[in-house]
Design an enzyme around this catalytic site. Structure first.
Site, PDB file in Angstrom:
ATOM      1  CB  CYS A   2      -0.864   0.043   1.251  1.00 36.74           C
ATOM      2  SG  CYS A   2      -1.972  -1.361   1.424  1.00 36.74           S
ATOM      3  CB  CYS A 253      11.193  -4.422   1.650  1.00 37.57           C
ATOM      4  SG  CYS A 253      10.583  -5.334   0.231  1.00 37.57           S
ATOM      5  CB  CYS A 403       6.606 -10.924   1.391  1.00 39.41           C
ATOM      6  SG  CYS A 403       6.942  -9.438   2.364  1.00 39.41           S
ATOM      7  CB  CYS A 453      14.176  -7.795   4.697  1.00 37.95           C
ATOM      8  SG  CYS A 453      13.154  -9.290   4.758  1.00 37.95           S
ATOM      9  CB  CYS A 456      10.687 -13.128  -0.634  1.00 34.29           C
ATOM     10  SG  CYS A 456      11.474 -11.713  -1.399  1.00 34.29           S
TER      11      CYS A 456
END
Ligand code: 5GP
Ligand code: MG
Length: 478
Positions: A2, A253, A403, A453, A456
């Site tokens: 978002c 991320c 994720c 990070c 994933c």
């Protein structure tokens, strides 16, 4: 995924927030909304399904005006997609609806906290949304523990596990706060041309947003990024103040840089386009001995991998071209509920140029492979158009895990790299060769590799959902 935006204490703040949301529309197209507070202390909230330009119309913006405003764009997810899960949320307090909140991210211990508030304190939830949980948790500390708003946010921040970049209106103040790991992007800017960015910065005219690409549209300047774990307060007539910084291990991320953020954004101490071009150069480096030459063309799957392909071509000194046209009026192909619809979506979305591929060797660059739908279709398309060889190069490592921090990856069994070997994937896609960038090579690209990070890609999760038993049953995951 978002996007969030907010503006403090300027007239027509709602219109400016709508503009900010428009420029971060790529972060979510399912629904959007805004909450604006006027000088008399009333908070208006308006939300709707669809795009910013269609929902937050001039007429609506006239009706919902205020000097403080926050807004949100929401990404389609597997869960319930209706207006109740749109943001912002206005939380009723006994003294009036004085608290409005929006958030980007994913709270892993959502159900634990929600059940606790419902069962032990009689809270009622109107949605299944993380933003509402964060708001009600703060309201809990305000009402039941009689803490100040600042201490309530600090306590809530300690309880929440996962990713949150959030903005809150409380009475005539505004707060911005972020999870201790800084998973999702969050930037601070100002509309004040005269403010000394190295000194105290007036709260008036502060702009908060997910991405710095939003600043241009409203004429704001970037001040800096919100720090992981930081809480800032904006207050009339006072400078912007950091209330607290409760930082943990930084875990930005990396997929934001690979795919999600807009190329004109600066975030996590990086320029997105710059990172993408360097990824392309790294991929070109792997191919030094491939013998690519004048008969080879480097091409992107538009638009998400444009800069990666450009970086590849510039570094390899090969020609960059655009052999595929993308129809911009197609809805999302990625989030369609079944494979047949996703396959058709790809065909609607891309079309090859006539007489372009005949006899060519193609280096086909994309940012990522998730299920493999897009590249399988495109490879076939290019073969039918006469391509001689197709070499697929991917600007991310293999996606092998979901994720839990805000990106809507499908479950593991749908991830092609989690269930097939390298050769099987290459064969499934119909390519002559396939290469992904290696995780370790991001060490050469990112200024602070250790601050990112990669869960994933390497399954090294800071928090796992199984640590929080009820998460599995969440009806709405993002
Ligand atoms: P696949 O077709 O392999 O399932 O997905 C990969 C394609 O989807 C790539 O072209 C990539 O740009 C795009 N993509 C990757 N992650 C996401 C995401 O989270 N959302 C959307 N809408 N597209 C994505
Ligand atoms: Mg793409």
């Amino acid at each position: 995924m978002c996007g969030i935006a907010g503006i403090f204490n300027v007239s027509d703040s709602e219109t400016l927030v709508a503009e900010l949301l428009f420029s971060i529309q790529h972060r979510g197209q399912e629904s959007c909304g805004l909450a604006a507070r006027n000088e008399r202390g009333n908070i208006f909230c308006y939300k709707g399904m669809g795009l910013v330009k269609n929902v937050l119309t001039e007429e609506i913006l006239k009706k919902y005006s205020g000097n403080i405003a926050i807004g949100h764009v929401r990404y389609p997810t597997a869960g319930k997609s209706d207006e109740t899960n749109s943001q912002p949320h206005v939380i009723e307090l006994p003294e009036g609806p004085h608290l409005a909140i929006c958030s980007n991210g994913d709270i892993i211990n959502y159900y634990e906290l929600r059940t606790w508030l419902e069962n032990d304190y009689g809270f009622t939830f109107k949605s299944d949304n993380d933003g509402e949980l964060i708001g009600r948790l703060i309201a809990f500390y305000l009402l039941h523990k009689k803490l100040s708003i600042e201490d309530s946010i600090i306590e809530a921040q300690k309880q929440l596990k996962g990713a949150f970049s959030s903005i809150l209106i409380y009475r005539d103040k505004m707060f911005g706060f972020r999870d201790p790991h800084g998973y999702r992007p969050y930037v601070i800017g100002t509309l004040d041309d005269e403010a000394d960015l190295n000194g105290e910065i007036p709260s008036e005219g502060i702009v908060l947003a997910s991405e710095s690409c939003a600043f241009g549209i409203v004429g704001a300047r970037m001040i800096r990024e919100m720090r992981p774990g930081e809480i800032i307060r904006l207050e009339k007539g006072k400078p912007m103040t950091t209330v607290a910084v409760n930082a943990g291990k930084t875990q930005h991320c990396v997929f934001e840089l690979i795919y999600f953020s807009r190329p004109d954004t600066k975030v996590f101490g990086e320029k997105v386009y710059d990172v993408r071009k360097k990824i392309g150069a790294q991929l070109a480096d792997y191919d030094k001995n491939m013998g690519f030459g004048d008969d080879t063309v480097v091409m992107a799957v538009p638009d998400s991998s444009n800069f990666v392909a450009l970086g590849y071509a510039q570094s390899a000194k090969l020609s960059f071209d655009m052999g595929l046209l993308r129809n911009h009026y197609v809805g999302r192909t990625f989030t369609k509920p079944d494979q047949k619809q996703r396959d058709e979506g790809v065909r609607h979305k891309f079309n090859p140029l006539p007489d372009f591929f005949e006899g060519k060797k193609v280096v086909l660059v994309d940012d990522s492979i998730v299920r493999g739908t897009t590249l399988r279709k495109i490879t076939r398309m290019l073969r039918n158009a006469g391509a001689k060889e197709i070499h697929i190069r991917i600007g991310s490592p293999k996606v092998i895990g979901s994720c839990y921090y805000g990106i809507d990856t499908p479950t593991r069994n749908e991830l092609i790299a989690a269930v097939k070997s390298h050769d099987e994937i290459c064969e499934y896609l119909g390519a002559d060769s396939l290469k992904h960038i290696e995780i370790a090579d991001f060490g050469k690209i990112l200024h602070k590799f250790e601050d990112f990070c990669f869960a994933c890609f390497n399954l090294e999760y800071q928090y796992k959902p199984e640590d929080y038993h009820q998460k599995v049953n969440r009806p709405d995951a993002k």
